[in-house]
Design a protein around this motif. Sequence first.
Motif, mmCIF file in Angstrom:
data_model
loop_
_atom_site.group_PDB
_atom_site.id
_atom_site.type_symbol
_atom_site.label_atom_id
_atom_site.label_comp_id
_atom_site.label_asym_id
_atom_site.label_seq_id
_atom_site.Cartn_x
_atom_site.Cartn_y
_atom_site.Cartn_z
ATOM 1 N N ASN A 1 39.308 40.392 46.910
ATOM 2 C CA ASN A 1 38.389 39.631 46.182
ATOM 3 C C ASN A 1 37.532 40.555 45.128
ATOM 4 O OD1 ASN A 1 38.220 37.181 47.686
ATOM 5 N ND2 ASN A 1 37.323 38.281 49.545
ATOM 6 N N ILE A 2 37.302 40.174 43.830
ATOM 7 C CA ILE A 2 36.813 40.872 42.968
ATOM 8 C C ILE A 2 35.417 40.276 42.367
ATOM 9 C CG2 ILE A 2 37.221 42.029 40.695
ATOM 10 C CD1 ILE A 2 40.123 41.980 41.314
ATOM 11 N N GLU A 3 34.257 40.985 42.362
ATOM 12 C CA GLU A 3 33.273 40.576 41.578
ATOM 13 C C GLU A 3 33.017 41.385 40.397
ATOM 14 O OE1 GLU A 3 28.319 39.676 42.288
ATOM 15 O OE2 GLU A 3 29.770 40.909 43.713
ATOM 16 N N VAL A 4 32.729 40.850 38.851
ATOM 17 C CA VAL A 4 32.573 41.522 37.719
ATOM 18 C C VAL A 4 31.210 42.029 37.702
ATOM 19 C CG1 VAL A 4 33.223 41.812 35.395
ATOM 20 C CG2 VAL A 4 34.725 40.620 37.005
ATOM 21 N N LEU A 5 30.530 43.079 38.102
ATOM 22 C CA LEU A 5 29.162 42.921 37.987
ATOM 23 C C LEU A 5 28.891 43.639 36.454
ATOM 24 C CD1 LEU A 5 28.801 45.210 41.244
ATOM 25 C CD2 LEU A 5 28.183 42.748 40.849
ATOM 26 N N GLN A 6 29.567 44.411 35.734
ATOM 27 C CA GLN A 6 29.203 44.922 34.686
ATOM 28 C C GLN A 6 30.512 45.269 33.947
ATOM 29 O OE1 GLN A 6 25.636 47.446 33.940
ATOM 30 N NE2 GLN A 6 27.299 49.049 33.677
ATOM 31 N N GLY B 1 53.921 38.737 40.858
ATOM 32 C CA GLY B 1 52.729 37.931 39.989
ATOM 33 C C GLY B 1 51.537 37.822 40.749
ATOM 34 N N THR B 2 50.727 37.356 39.707
ATOM 35 C CA THR B 2 48.968 37.114 40.535
ATOM 36 C C THR B 2 48.855 35.752 40.232
ATOM 37 O OG1 THR B 2 48.413 37.990 38.529
ATOM 38 C CG2 THR B 2 48.602 39.570 40.140
ATOM 39 N N THR B 3 47.748 35.302 41.072
ATOM 40 C CA THR B 3 47.180 34.015 40.858
ATOM 41 C C THR B 3 45.710 34.496 41.173
ATOM 42 O OG1 THR B 3 47.061 33.495 43.214
ATOM 43 C CG2 THR B 3 48.926 32.556 41.703
ATOM 44 N N ILE B 4 44.497 33.721 40.516
ATOM 45 C CA ILE B 4 43.121 33.965 40.367
ATOM 46 C C ILE B 4 42.470 32.889 40.616
ATOM 47 C CG2 ILE B 4 41.311 35.101 39.463
ATOM 48 C CD1 ILE B 4 43.041 36.670 37.654
ATOM 49 N N SER B 5 41.656 32.827 41.652
ATOM 50 C CA SER B 5 40.703 31.596 41.882
ATOM 51 C C SER B 5 39.370 31.993 42.057
ATOM 52 C CB SER B 5 41.201 30.720 43.116
ATOM 53 O OG SER B 5 40.996 31.670 44.318
ATOM 54 N N SER B 6 38.447 31.106 41.870
ATOM 55 C CA SER B 6 37.092 31.766 42.036
ATOM 56 C C SER B 6 36.172 30.682 43.142
ATOM 57 C CB SER B 6 36.177 31.537 40.861
ATOM 58 O OG SER B 6 35.932 30.210 40.450
ATOM 59 N N ASN B 7 35.191 31.328 43.650
ATOM 60 C CA ASN B 7 34.403 30.486 44.718
ATOM 61 C C ASN B 7 33.521 29.563 43.925
ATOM 62 O OD1 ASN B 7 32.689 32.513 43.452
ATOM 63 N ND2 ASN B 7 31.614 33.130 45.342
ATOM 64 N N THR C 1 29.802 35.757 41.128
ATOM 65 C CA THR C 1 31.022 35.011 41.254
ATOM 66 C C THR C 1 32.006 35.802 41.724
ATOM 67 O OG1 THR C 1 30.525 33.556 39.627
ATOM 68 C CG2 THR C 1 32.876 33.737 40.092
ATOM 69 N N ILE C 2 32.846 35.385 42.804
ATOM 70 C CA ILE C 2 33.962 36.003 43.501
ATOM 71 C C ILE C 2 35.286 35.396 43.061
ATOM 72 C CG2 ILE C 2 35.007 36.665 45.419
ATOM 73 C CD1 ILE C 2 31.917 37.759 45.170
ATOM 74 N N PHE C 3 36.165 36.416 42.315
ATOM 75 C CA PHE C 3 37.320 35.897 42.077
ATOM 76 C C PHE C 3 38.158 36.579 42.986
ATOM 77 C CE2 PHE C 3 34.831 36.362 38.057
ATOM 78 C CZ PHE C 3 35.082 34.909 37.600
ATOM 79 N N THR C 4 39.102 35.531 43.538
ATOM 80 C CA THR C 4 40.075 36.063 44.614
ATOM 81 C C THR C 4 41.574 36.146 43.784
ATOM 82 O OG1 THR C 4 38.983 34.811 46.390
ATOM 83 C CG2 THR C 4 41.142 35.329 46.734
ATOM 84 N N THR C 5 41.963 37.410 43.888
ATOM 85 C CA THR C 5 43.275 37.625 43.342
ATOM 86 C C THR C 5 44.384 37.894 44.368
ATOM 87 O OG1 THR C 5 42.350 38.753 41.365
ATOM 88 C CG2 THR C 5 44.708 39.300 41.730
ATOM 89 N N THR C 6 45.503 36.960 44.285
ATOM 90 C CA THR C 6 46.489 37.072 45.231
ATOM 91 C C THR C 6 47.649 37.457 44.414
ATOM 92 O OG1 THR C 6 45.754 35.067 46.333
ATOM 93 C CG2 THR C 6 47.749 35.531 46.944
ATOM 94 N N VAL C 7 48.131 38.534 45.251
ATOM 95 C CA VAL C 7 49.661 39.235 44.788
ATOM 96 C C VAL C 7 50.789 38.591 45.364
ATOM 97 C CG1 VAL C 7 51.067 41.224 44.510
ATOM 98 C CG2 VAL C 7 48.254 41.333 44.330
#
Length: 587
Positions: free
Chosen positions: A124-129, A95-101, A284-290
């Motif tokens: 850590n994922i940043e959606v640039l485009q 499963g995954t969880t996602i939070s942001s900074n 915005t940094i989205f932290t995804t945890t597996v």
Amino acid sequence: MVTSINLGGFFNSGGRTVLGGGVSGLDTETLVNALVEAKKIPATRLQDKVDLNSDKISALNEFKQLLKSLQTATDFLRNPPGVQNAASNAFKYRGTTISSNDGTVAASHLTVTADPGTPLGSYNIEVLQVAQAKQQNVNGTFAIADANQQVVFAAPVGNQFGDGTLTINGATIDFNDGDTLADIAYKFNAVTGTTNIQANIIQVASGQYGLSFKSTKTGLAYDFDMAAAVDVGGVLANITFTDTQIAQDASINLDGVNLTRSTNTISDAVTGLNINLLTAKPATIFTTTVISDVETIQTSIENFVTTYNNLRVFAAEQTQRNGDGSPAEDSVLLNNSAFKSAVSSAATAILRSVPGVASGDFQSLAEIGITLTDFEGDSETPEVKNIMTIDASKLQSAIANNFDQVRRVFEFDFRPASSNLQVISRTNALSAYEFRVEVDSVGDTATAYLQVGGVDTGVFYALDYAETTTGISLKGQAGTPFEGLVMFQNGINDSDTHVDISHGVGDYLYNSLTTFLTSQTGQLDVEIKALSDNNTDYEEQIVKINEQVERFRQQQLEKFAALERAIASINTLLQSLDAQQRAREQG
């Protein structure tokens, strides 16, 4: 003197209409039927055996399906052998969880899923485009009543196409004088597979139609420009276009590394991680945890418990007795050895203490909240001994706090010091749980040394050694603690690898059930075939007995017919004597 004749009665016997007791007055039908029924007794007894065996076969097939359901449920918890088996192992589901900074809700910008077997951890994922598909619209509108009106002319004026051809992205589209707007859209869409461009007609207002061209795929690789198409004949002499959406690639920053992809679905950056981009959110940094998929694990364990309990209920139904101790009518498998052996094997397996786990770790189902109890029975179900129950709170706590320990209660866990060594298959004959494997690729030999705490015990066994094109197959020999274990070393080279193994309840139970469920050679199929063969033999005997009975019937009919003839002859003689007597008396 008696001179009258008893006509008797007609009856059907063996397909014949027979007059019986016509002279003798005997009830021939009753006599023949009684004699025939006596002769049928062996066939009747055989038919009873056939019926009982048929009931046993039906019950064994039902039992076999219950065992298969239990084995299937167990298979999902046991870590099946082989490689790339994560999708078949509940403990590797993710499963995954996602939070942001900054508190941004992730669902508006991206979703992330993880395939079974994806390494646990955070990203850590940043959606640039986000990726976009190119879209161009014809400037202005076509003043036509509907899309089936002409828009291509030999001498175009105003917002009209000219007669000629356009070549774009490897395809040539003909524009013929008289073509309608619908024709143009149809021709473009007929070659979409080549151009990756789709044409759409848009009704702007009554009598006003627009034409839009859009790439069927996102990304810069599928950019296009209608104005740059090869125009033969002046098709676009009076037509201009406006970009309503530019083509662009998706761009993200993943753990400090910038990545671009042509689509918004990114599945090749991290093995097993599937990132789906929705809208950009730079900075915005989205932290995804597996994480482990606890819900799937709990559901799988509950399914295992349910299928085992279904088996126990069936076993209870098949072992019921009457008040006098005799088997109940439906207890056709009460004394069946294959049935009793399978039930016993399953019961033994679930009570097993798991060998090979570390001291102090969970070693049994009871320690993680799965215990046995008795069901008193109700109006529909008999009393059932030793069904499983789950302490949900205890199980959840065990999974949350000691995940690997719970996993090892169920799984076969092979832990080599080197990833070059992997397990291919194993059976319940294996009884070695700590050892080292020494491979001599020059001498074509392999030896397994039993260990305790990482130290050789001085006991060792040869392994069967066989080279392949990519490595070495290592197989435990029969009669040794390594019997049933098959390993594979990637690469043909010398090695010395320490191995720890634990053999969980799930794998042990699965292997135990295989003994009974293997097609044709499993104990249940062997038993079913034996019963079927017996029935075939009984039925052949019944046919023979019935043939003998029918011959006997005909023989008895002939005997009674002969008796009737003899009595008739005597009657004739008596009548003659009577006539002579009367003649003398009258003379």
